[in-house]
Enzyme design. Structure first.
Site, PDB file in Angstrom:
ATOM      1  N   ASP A 171       0.766  -1.247   0.000  1.00 27.89           N
ATOM      2  CA  ASP A 171       0.000   0.000   0.000  1.00 27.89           C
ATOM      3  C   ASP A 171       0.799   1.302   0.000  1.00 27.89           C
ATOM      4  O   ASP A 171       0.516   2.217  -0.747  1.00 27.89           O
ATOM      5  CB  ASP A 171      -0.901   0.093   1.239  1.00 27.89           C
ATOM      6  CG  ASP A 171      -1.597  -1.206   1.568  1.00 27.89           C
ATOM      7  OD1 ASP A 171      -1.365  -2.207   0.884  1.00 27.89           O
ATOM      8  OD2 ASP A 171      -2.386  -1.203   2.519  1.00 27.89           O
ATOM      9  N   GLU A 403       3.197  -8.150  12.031  1.00 22.90           N
ATOM     10  CA  GLU A 403       2.925  -7.893  10.613  1.00 22.90           C
ATOM     11  C   GLU A 403       4.229  -7.576   9.861  1.00 22.90           C
ATOM     12  O   GLU A 403       4.448  -8.021   8.755  1.00 22.90           O
ATOM     13  CB  GLU A 403       1.941  -6.720  10.550  1.00 22.90           C
ATOM     14  CG  GLU A 403       1.270  -6.464   9.238  1.00 22.90           C
ATOM     15  CD  GLU A 403       0.223  -5.340   9.358  1.00 22.90           C
ATOM     16  OE1 GLU A 403       0.056  -4.782  10.468  1.00 22.90           O
ATOM     17  OE2 GLU A 403      -0.411  -5.026   8.344  1.00 22.90           O
TER      18      GLU A 403
HETATM   19  C1  GLC Z   1      -2.326  -4.309   4.476  1.00 22.96           C
HETATM   20  C2  GLC Z   1      -1.217  -4.837   3.560  1.00 22.96           C
HETATM   21  C3  GLC Z   1      -1.825  -5.741   2.499  1.00 22.96           C
HETATM   22  C4  GLC Z   1      -2.603  -6.850   3.192  1.00 22.96           C
HETATM   23  C5  GLC Z   1      -3.653  -6.273   4.157  1.00 22.96           C
HETATM   24  C6  GLC Z   1      -4.321  -7.331   4.993  1.00 22.96           C
HETATM   25  O1  GLC Z   1      -3.196  -3.500   3.793  1.00 22.96           O
HETATM   26  O2  GLC Z   1      -0.526  -3.782   2.986  1.00 22.96           O
HETATM   27  O3  GLC Z   1      -0.851  -6.292   1.675  1.00 22.96           O
HETATM   28  O4  GLC Z   1      -3.211  -7.670   2.266  1.00 22.96           O
HETATM   29  O5  GLC Z   1      -3.031  -5.381   5.028  1.00 22.96           O
HETATM   30  O6  GLC Z   1      -3.363  -8.062   5.711  1.00 22.96           O
END
Ligand code: GLC
Length: 437
Positions: A171, A403
């Site tokens: 993102d 994460e």
């Molecule tokens: C964030 C990450 C994306 C992922 C999402 C859910 O938006 O950037 O890659 O899929 O979280 O984990």
């Protein structure tokens, strides 16, 4: 004795806790729905110990596939107040292509599914059941790739574009700054909204800035105002990027489909064409002789010279000459390895935009390390592959299933983002046996 038994046991616990019916959410609080590529990585992990969970994960994801083949980034199987933007904001029912059975967002994500299904096949102990499952999945998977090559490739270059940073999966990547910096926020109409991802003071520091979020929301609003009409969006969308991560993954999935097609005794002529055309185009348009692949902005018609680790992902399928292989190795070591640091940061050390703790702008993510380890194996660099895996494991052993992680070994005090993150757990399960070998 397997040194990672305990870590794998805890990883399975994380997935169990995040499982909701027939799918698995990415994390307990921040991400309460089903996310597209997350589910792909999670299904790969399930294939190691309970194939029925992997079947469920993929089937519930594809239950939200659009009629035009698009596979949405988020599937809203149930209500939740924990995440914005939810189904009320996306309003994808405005499109006649969206599924009526279950609400979803109106954009897609990196198409990992081809190699997810191949991984499932390789782990399968019941080939006849797997064959029945893959026969059901094949047309869905082909429809997804067909959607990308039809609707996301206006110049017929075999390099499908992304139209939102959330589609790229990374993102907040500096790869997207270039396009965002050209958009004049003061003259854009941005609907009012309230973020739900800033629940702590650390989150304020680590998550995307307000101006970036404004633009994410601006793009969603543009899509819904145009009822998710592919042609209109293609004309109006100011963000259309040929992203090396998305394209590298797509072609790796094409390659996996060739093997799946062989197993199913299905004609793979179309897939072969996609694979060959994308391989050629990656070389002619995105390859940078310095040892990586640039992104490309379709509107300004410019390469995007930012060295994220996404720029290495086309190597997943790239045939390198010996000189190219050496150049790649040199560039990787110079950009992404540093004493006292874990391999590997999401942005090369020394890039102006580098921030050691901000979302996708430097920290280590386990899914990227996993994909890069495959790149290293393909490039006959097994020691670099091993280092990526070992460092991933060390981060999780030290801090837990976060994460993402700081690459600076001495500075790092904890993991970043949310804890109990499903794909971090999945990566441990998938790679544990490769570390025991
Ligand atoms: C964030 C990450 C994306 C992922 C999402 C859910 O938006 O950037 O890659 O899929 O979280 O984990």
């Amino acid at each position: 004795m397997d040194a990672h038994v305990e870590l794998v046991r805890r990883a399975k616990e994380v997935l169990k806790e995040n499982r909701l019916g027939r799918f698995t959410k990415p994390a307990p609080m921040l991400y309460p729905y089903q996310w597209n590529w997350d589910s792909g990585f999670i299904a790969m992990a399930y294939a190691h110990y309970d194939m029925s969970l992997a079947y469920d994960e993929m089937q519930s994801l594809f239950s939200a596939q659009w009629q035009n083949g698009m596979l949405p980034q988020i599937v809203f199987h149930q209500q939740s107040d924990l995440y914005f933007p939810g189904p009320d904001f996306w309003q994808t029912e405005r499109s006649s292509e969206s599924p009526s059975a279950v609400p979803s967002s109106g954009i897609t994500m990196p198409p990992v599914h081809g190699f997810v299904l191949l991984h499932m096949l390789r782990k399968s102990r019941d080939l006849s059941m797997m064959k029945s499952f893959l026969k059901i999945m094949w047309p869905k998977l082909s429809a997804l790739h067909d959607y990308l090559y039809t609707h996301r490739d206006p110049g017929q270059e075999a390099l499908p574009y992304i139209r939102h940073p959330w589609e790229g999966g990374t993102d907040n990547s500096p790869l997207y700054d270039h396009v965002f910096s050209q958009l004049d926020l003061d003259h854009l109409e941005i609907p009012s909204y309230k973020r739900k991802d800033l629940k702590s003071s650390e989150a304020v520091h680590q998550r995307p800035h307000k101006k970036d979020y404004d633009l994410y929301i601006y793009l969603v609003d543009l899509f819904r105002k145009n009822n998710y009409d592919e042609q209109l969006i293609n004309e109006l969308c100011p963000f259309r990027i040929q992203d090396p991560l998305f394209i590298g993954i797509l072609n790796y999935a094409n390659e996996a489909m060739l093997e799946l097609g062989e197993f199913l005794a299905i004609d793979t002529g179309q897939v072969r064409e996609w694979h060959e055309a994308t391989s050629r185009a990656m070389r002619s348009k995105l390859y940078n002789k310095a040892g990586w692949f640039d992104g490309y902005d379709l509107d300004s018609r410019r390469r995007i010279p930012v060295r994220t680790n996404s720029t290495l992902m086309p190597y997943l399928t790239f045939s390198q000459s010996e000189a190219e292989r050496r150049q790649f190795e040199r560039a990787y070591k110079e950009g992404f390895l540093k004493d006292g640091h874990y391999a590997c940061p999401t942005l090369a050390f020394g890039e102006d935009a580098f921030e050691s703790d901000r979302y996708w702008r430097g920290p280590l993510w386990l899914n990227m390390n996993f994909l890069l380890s495959l790149v290293m194996e393909r490039s006959k660099l097994p020691d670099l592959a091993l280092q990526l895996r070992k460092d991933s494991f060390e981060c999780v052993e030290r801090f837990g299933f976060f994460e993402y992680f700081d690459t600076d070994k001495s500075k790092a005090e904890n993991g970043y983002g949310t804890d109990s993150f499903s794909w971090s757990a999945a990566m441990i399960i998938i790679q544990a046996e490769t570390l025991n070998a």
